[in-house]
Enzyme design. Structure first.
Site, PDB file in Angstrom:
ATOM      1  N   CYS A 282     -13.292  24.256  -9.780  1.00  0.00           N
ATOM      2  CA  CYS A 282     -13.189  24.852  -8.445  1.00  0.00           C
ATOM      3  C   CYS A 282     -11.903  25.687  -8.309  1.00  0.00           C
ATOM      4  CB  CYS A 282     -13.308  23.768  -7.383  1.00  0.00           C
ATOM      5  SG  CYS A 282     -13.677  24.432  -5.766  1.00  0.00           S
TER       6      CYS A 282
ATOM      7  N   GLU B 279     -17.193  15.729 -10.963  1.00  0.00           N
ATOM      8  CA  GLU B 279     -16.694  14.362 -10.773  1.00  0.00           C
ATOM      9  C   GLU B 279     -17.383  13.606  -9.643  1.00  0.00           C
ATOM     10  OE1 GLU B 279     -15.203  17.171 -10.178  1.00  0.00           O
ATOM     11  OE2 GLU B 279     -13.885  17.139  -8.424  1.00  0.00           O
TER      12      GLU B 279
ATOM     13  N   SER C 227      -2.613 -12.575  -0.109  1.00  0.00           N
ATOM     14  CA  SER C 227      -3.514 -12.791   1.023  1.00  0.00           C
ATOM     15  C   SER C 227      -4.639 -13.748   0.657  1.00  0.00           C
ATOM     16  CB  SER C 227      -4.124 -11.459   1.434  1.00  0.00           C
ATOM     17  OG  SER C 227      -5.033 -11.032   0.428  1.00  0.00           O
ATOM     18  N   GLY C 228      -4.780 -14.015  -0.629  1.00  0.00           N
ATOM     19  CA  GLY C 228      -5.933 -14.811  -1.050  1.00  0.00           C
ATOM     20  C   GLY C 228      -7.032 -13.916  -1.610  1.00  0.00           C
ATOM     21  N   GLY C 229      -6.929 -12.608  -1.367  1.00  0.00           N
ATOM     22  CA  GLY C 229      -7.937 -11.672  -1.870  1.00  0.00           C
ATOM     23  C   GLY C 229      -7.599 -11.204  -3.276  1.00  0.00           C
ATOM     24  N   ILE C 230      -8.520 -10.459  -3.846  1.00  0.00           N
ATOM     25  CA  ILE C 230      -8.364 -10.054  -5.239  1.00  0.00           C
ATOM     26  C   ILE C 230      -7.234  -9.022  -5.418  1.00  0.00           C
ATOM     27  CG2 ILE C 230     -10.257  -8.392  -4.952  1.00  0.00           C
ATOM     28  CD1 ILE C 230     -10.808  -8.643  -7.911  1.00  0.00           C
TER      29      ILE C 230
ATOM     30  N   SER D  84      -4.269  -8.381  -3.838  1.00  0.00           N
ATOM     31  CA  SER D  84      -2.885  -8.864  -3.914  1.00  0.00           C
ATOM     32  C   SER D  84      -2.713  -9.829  -5.087  1.00  0.00           C
ATOM     33  CB  SER D  84      -2.448  -9.502  -2.589  1.00  0.00           C
ATOM     34  OG  SER D  84      -3.269 -10.583  -2.249  1.00  0.00           O
ATOM     35  N   THR D  85      -3.778 -10.535  -5.445  1.00  0.00           N
ATOM     36  CA  THR D  85      -3.677 -11.458  -6.590  1.00  0.00           C
ATOM     37  C   THR D  85      -3.457 -10.668  -7.879  1.00  0.00           C
ATOM     38  OG1 THR D  85      -5.211 -12.919  -5.444  1.00  0.00           O
ATOM     39  CG2 THR D  85      -4.839 -13.359  -7.768  1.00  0.00           C
TER      40      THR D  85
END
Ligand code: XMP
Length: 519
Positions: free
Chosen positions: A83, A176, A229-232, A234-235
């Site tokens: 482009c 893409e 936080s317990g989420g993926i 931040s882990t």
């Protein structure tokens, strides 16, 4: 990265630049995005084997438009211009660009004029219709000397052009984006057939290079603090940093009392057991629930929780010595709006970024090791890091937690009802093998009681709504067509097992106009 092939992507400000990087990664090739203002030395320092010029919003005919870096073509590397990248190359190499009155935006049918000749089209079938995605104002009217037109569309005579001798290939459309049929194949053809690269880059190389970059950027003595936080997301951030700097990372997990059943124990317990992290588990349930007492307005709830979190996080972070960085699990979709050709999106560390809410004296800089990745790529990194499926496939969970799934006042009793109902939803999604197929599934507690009968008694109790949705990125979503027997099981179990609930309803709204959470 010296022994793997690599590509430099010069970012001219397109919203799709990261998608180019993603497609290149998917093809198994390492890539780095550099701002289009990067110096020749910076480009050469990456030792690339090919260069991709991204699209961008500017016009090469306009003033102040980003220019071609002096000397970049003289490197003699294979080049793909997309482009704006194509227009820039055409403009600099003696082609003719025409400004269009109207922007062409959307699908167009590509007519390939050089089957068999041009390696970009290897594997594309002549009899197929090739839909491609266009988003441009200007277009190339006449290709530069030495270039051949290799595809056209009904409205653009030069939709692709090539100088095979110099290995410079240009596309007016965006290979893409998912709307371009065989776009990944066209990009792979550039990488492997034109540039002769090898697909030897993997997620494990991502982990290695990310860890090395973090180590270098953070230095020898500085400390980093990371909120879990317990989420993926931040882990994964915590584990990458742990690999990079070990005990100079301190993780803080603030239990706000608004988590799902056993959530803290499951994730934090797992991390404690398997990794030697510095981990502070702050039990702040009473502080949060105290401030939320009597509050019904969803915006007020969010504000209280947000401020309280910062207050507690600050208090804990201030106890750590020599902290200079705050690590965050920002993903690419979160930063998309901040991308511009001036800044360039690729740095893992944004310098001099003051974190809102943290004390002035701390002046923490942000470390965001995942800012180039999409959610599914983070999952692949998590696999690489050896995290278990229960963390990798955990559904997204909002920061304010169950507070926005209890409509109306939050009390211990109502939290307990919602937790137990939600537990049934989670268990039945797993048992029926639907958990991984859906984006998110959860229960919501309504501020409403209705009449029912149980045994011979009339009841007057709470209503629970089930929300289960399919989505790719949470921007849009549709309710999941769960089999009726799965819904029946959830409903029966909730009404029988969760005291205080006598009615279950299923939310069949899409987003938009609805949202995923009820608030
Ligand atoms: P909505 O309700 O806006 O949610 O359709 C979109 C996605 O975002 C999650 N969500 C949040 N996540 N903090 C978060 O970390 C929040 O305040 C928040 N609100 C919504 C929601 O669970 C869904 O995946």
């Amino acid at each position: 990265m010296s022994n793997t092939d690599s590509v430099v992507i010069l970012d001219y400000g397109s919203q799709y630049t990261q998608l180019i990087a993603r497609r290149v990664r998917e093809a198994g090739v390492y890539s780095e995005i550099l701002t289009c203002e990067a110096s020749l030395e910076e480009i050469k320092a990456r030792d690339p084997q090919a260069i991709i010029f991204s699209g961008g919003p500017a016009s090469v005919l306009g003033e102040d438009s980003p220019e071609l870096q002096q000397g970049v073509l003289e490197l003699g590397l294979p080049v793909l211009g997309i482009c704006y990248g194509m227009q820039l190359l055409a403009h600099n190499l003696g082609g003719k660009i025409t400004a269009s009155e109207d922007r062409e935006y959307g699908r167009a049918e590509l007519e390939i004029t050089s089957y068999g000749d041009c390696p970009l089209w290897d594997g594309l079938k002549e009899q197929d219709v090739h839909n491609v995605w266009m988003s441009h104002g200007d277009h190339v009217e006449e290709p530069p000397p030495g270039f051949e037109v290799v595809a056209q569309t009904p409205s653009v005579a030069v939709a692709a052009m090539a100088n095979a001798a110099k290995k410079i290939y240009c596309l007016q459309f965006h290979p893409e984006v998912a709307h371009t049929d065989d776009g990944s194949l066209i990009l792979s053809n550039f990488l492997f057939k034109v540039a002769g690269l090898s697909p030897d880059w993997t997620m494990s190389s991502f982990v290695d290079s990310n860890v090395a970059q973090l180590r270098e950027a953070i230095g020898e003595d500085e400390h980093v603090v990371c909120g879990l936080s317990g989420g993926i997301d931040s882990t994964v951030v915590a584990l990458l940093l742990h690999k990079a700097i070990g005990k100079r990372l301190t993780c803080i997990f603030v239990d706000n009392g608004l988590l799902r059943m056993n959530e803290g124990e499951e994730v934090i317990g797992y991390l404690r057991e398997h990794f030697d992290l510095n981990l502070i588990w702050v039990q702040a349930q009473d502080e949060f629930l105290g401030e939320l007492a009597g509050v019904e307005d969803p915006e007020k709830k969010r504000k209280i929780i947000g401020y309280k979190f910062i207050e507690i996080f600050d208090r804990e972070a201030a106890k750590i010595e020599n902290v200079k960085y705050l690590a965050q699990g920002t993903l690419y979709p979160d930063v998309i709006e901040s991308i511009s050709f001036k800044g360039g999106p690729s740095a893992v560390i944004k310098s001099h970024h003051n974190v809102g809410g943290l004390p002035e004296t701390m002046k923490l800089k942000l470390v965001e090791p995942l800012r180039e990745l999409f959610k599914d790529e983070v999952r692949r990194v998590a696999v690489e890091l050896g995290l278990p499926d229960s963390i990798i496939w955990r559904h997204p969970f909002p920061g304010p937690g169950l507070a926005i799934r209890i409509i109306g006042e939050i009390t211990e009793e109502r939290l307990d009802i919602l937790r137990r109902a939600d537990k049934v939803v989670q268990t039945e999604l797993h048992a029926s093998d639907w958990y991984r197929k859906v984006w998110q599934g959860f229960a919501v507690l309504l501020p409403l009681k209705t009449v029912g009968v149980m045994g011979d008694d009339r009841t007057y109790e709470n209503v629970v709504a089930l929300r289960v949705v399919d989505s790719l990125d949470a921007m849009t979503a549709d309710w999941t067509r769960l089999p009726s027997e799965v819904l029946a099981k959830m409903s029966n179990r909730i009404i029988n097992e969760v005291k205080g609930v006598n009615r279950v309803v299923f939310d069949i709204s899409s987003k938009p106009p609805g949202t995923i959470e009820w608030e």
